[in-house]
Scaffold this motif. Structure first.
Motif, short mmCIF file in Angstrom:
data_model
loop_
_atom_site.label_atom_id
_atom_site.label_comp_id
_atom_site.label_asym_id
_atom_site.label_seq_id
_atom_site.Cartn_x
_atom_site.Cartn_y
_atom_site.Cartn_z
N VAL A 167 54.95 -87.42 -78.78
CA VAL A 167 55.75 -87.71 -79.98
C VAL A 167 57.09 -88.21 -79.50
N THR A 168 57.54 -89.35 -80.03
CA THR A 168 58.87 -89.87 -79.75
C THR A 168 59.69 -89.82 -81.03
N ILE A 169 60.88 -89.24 -80.94
CA ILE A 169 61.73 -89.05 -82.12
C ILE A 169 63.05 -89.80 -81.94
N LEU A 170 63.50 -90.46 -83.00
CA LEU A 170 64.86 -91.01 -83.07
C LEU A 170 65.66 -90.15 -84.02
N ALA A 171 66.88 -89.80 -83.63
CA ALA A 171 67.77 -89.01 -84.47
C ALA A 171 69.21 -89.37 -84.10
N PRO A 172 70.18 -88.94 -84.92
CA PRO A 172 71.58 -89.32 -84.62
C PRO A 172 72.08 -88.80 -83.28
N ASP A 173 71.60 -87.64 -82.83
CA ASP A 173 71.97 -87.17 -81.50
C ASP A 173 70.71 -86.72 -80.77
N CYS A 174 70.83 -86.61 -79.46
CA CYS A 174 69.65 -86.38 -78.64
C CYS A 174 69.15 -84.94 -78.72
N ILE A 175 70.06 -83.98 -78.94
CA ILE A 175 69.61 -82.59 -79.03
C ILE A 175 68.70 -82.41 -80.25
N THR A 176 69.03 -83.11 -81.34
CA THR A 176 68.19 -83.04 -82.55
C THR A 176 66.85 -83.72 -82.29
N ALA A 177 66.89 -84.89 -81.66
CA ALA A 177 65.64 -85.61 -81.36
C ALA A 177 64.75 -84.76 -80.46
N MET A 195 57.20 -83.43 -92.32
CA MET A 195 58.53 -82.88 -92.02
C MET A 195 59.52 -84.00 -91.72
N LEU A 196 59.09 -84.98 -90.89
CA LEU A 196 59.99 -86.08 -90.54
C LEU A 196 60.34 -86.94 -91.75
N ASN A 197 59.39 -87.11 -92.66
CA ASN A 197 59.67 -87.91 -93.85
C ASN A 197 60.67 -87.23 -94.77
N ASP A 198 60.85 -85.90 -94.60
CA ASP A 198 61.84 -85.17 -95.38
C ASP A 198 63.21 -85.17 -94.70
N ILE A 199 63.31 -85.76 -93.51
CA ILE A 199 64.59 -85.82 -92.78
C ILE A 199 64.99 -87.29 -92.70
N PRO A 200 65.81 -87.75 -93.62
CA PRO A 200 66.07 -89.20 -93.72
C PRO A 200 66.67 -89.81 -92.46
N ALA A 202 65.96 -89.09 -89.38
CA ALA A 202 65.06 -89.05 -88.22
C ALA A 202 63.81 -89.88 -88.48
N ALA A 203 63.20 -90.38 -87.41
CA ALA A 203 61.93 -91.12 -87.50
C ALA A 203 61.12 -90.81 -86.24
N GLY A 204 59.82 -90.99 -86.33
CA GLY A 204 58.98 -90.61 -85.20
C GLY A 204 57.82 -91.55 -84.95
N LEU A 205 57.32 -91.51 -83.73
CA LEU A 205 56.12 -92.26 -83.34
C LEU A 205 55.16 -91.28 -82.65
N PHE A 206 53.98 -91.12 -83.23
CA PHE A 206 52.95 -90.25 -82.67
C PHE A 206 51.92 -91.11 -81.95
N VAL A 207 51.54 -90.70 -80.74
CA VAL A 207 50.49 -91.40 -79.99
C VAL A 207 49.29 -90.46 -79.89
N THR A 208 48.14 -90.94 -80.37
CA THR A 208 46.90 -90.15 -80.31
C THR A 208 45.84 -90.97 -79.58
N THR A 209 44.70 -90.34 -79.32
CA THR A 209 43.57 -91.09 -78.79
C THR A 209 42.45 -91.07 -79.82
N ASP A 210 41.68 -92.16 -79.85
CA ASP A 210 40.49 -92.16 -80.71
C ASP A 210 39.30 -91.68 -79.87
N SER A 211 38.12 -91.72 -80.46
CA SER A 211 36.94 -91.17 -79.78
C SER A 211 36.59 -91.95 -78.51
N ASP A 212 37.06 -93.20 -78.41
CA ASP A 212 36.79 -94.00 -77.21
C ASP A 212 37.90 -93.86 -76.16
N GLY A 213 38.88 -93.00 -76.45
CA GLY A 213 39.98 -92.82 -75.50
C GLY A 213 41.06 -93.87 -75.60
#
Length: 228
Positions: A167-177, A195-200, A202-213
């Motif tokens: 998970v990569t997070i952007l926020a106004p300061d790094c301790i929050t991210a 949760m992130l959508n309720d924090i105006p 902050a924004a995030g990027l989630f990286v997952t794998t699918d069944s093929d990796g």
């Protein structure tokens, strides 16, 4: 006395200053009784613990906080454009030497413990932001019960098993991210995205794998995903 204490969860799973053996369910249950901010109080700038066995672990925010302290020092000395990076956590301000917003490559979550493998999944452009990434692909070890990641769930007392690789997070300061990134790794992805959508701110990027990796990128709204 302290000699009666079972080690804290991070050390019990072998990720702290002591190399642990895999704890059994009785030990995990005992450890969970020492988990929770509700067991701490702050009085006159002193931390009071309801149980002497409770230990505090700041690894979820320490690097982010350190980035912010270095950034504040640069600001005090009149530096208007900078990038501070400590162990993958980043604080940026102004613009790069190219006269543009800073470009940050997000590492692909390739498993490695002895060497750092840098392959990008995405590039983002940003300024005046803190960036933090949390994942189990760099800090894990193999045991006879499988691979154990370093993010321990405060709910189960066990290392998190999730299809979210990072998970990569952007926020106004790094301790929050940094704090949000770790929190998102121990939550189900849908809950974390909500949760992130309720924090105006902050924004995030989630990286997952699918069944093929294959990697799949799941940005929340407002995450400045530029290119693959």
């Amino acid at each position: 006395g302290s000699e009666m204490c079972i080690r804290d969860s991070v050390n019990a799973w072998g990720f702290g200053f002591k190399k642990g053996v895999i704890p059994d369910s009785v030990q995990v249950d005992s450890l969970l009784r020492q988990v929770g901010m509700n067991k701490l109080a702050l009085e006159n700038h002193r931390v009071l613990k309801s149980d002497t066995c409770i230990t505090l672990n700041f690894s979820a925010i320490a690097k982010g906080y350190a980035c912010d302290l270095v950034a504040a020092m640069l600001e005090r000395n009149g530096v208007e454009n900078y990038m501070v990076e400590i162990g993958g956590e980043i604080n940026v301000k102004g613009e790069s030497q190219m006269g543009q917003q800073w470009r940050v490559m997000i590492d692909a979550p390739i498993p490695s413990t002895d060497s750092i493998i840098h392959t990008g999944t995405a590039i983002i452009r940003l300024t005046d932001d803190g960036v933090a990434t949390s994942g189990n692909y760099r800090n894990f070890h193999k045991t006879d019960v499988g691979t154990v990641g370093h993010t321990i769930s405060p709910v189960t007392g066990h290392p998190v098993t999730t299809r979210v690789l990072s998970v990569t997070i952007l926020a106004p300061d790094c301790i929050t991210a940094d704090a949000l990134a770790t929190a998102c790794m121990v939550m189900p992805m849908d809950s974390a995205r909500a949760m992130l959508n309720d924090i105006p701110e902050a924004a995030g990027l989630f990286v997952t794998t699918d069944s093929d990796g294959l990697w799949e990128l799941h940005p929340t709204r407002g995450f400045p995903l530029l290119e693959r």
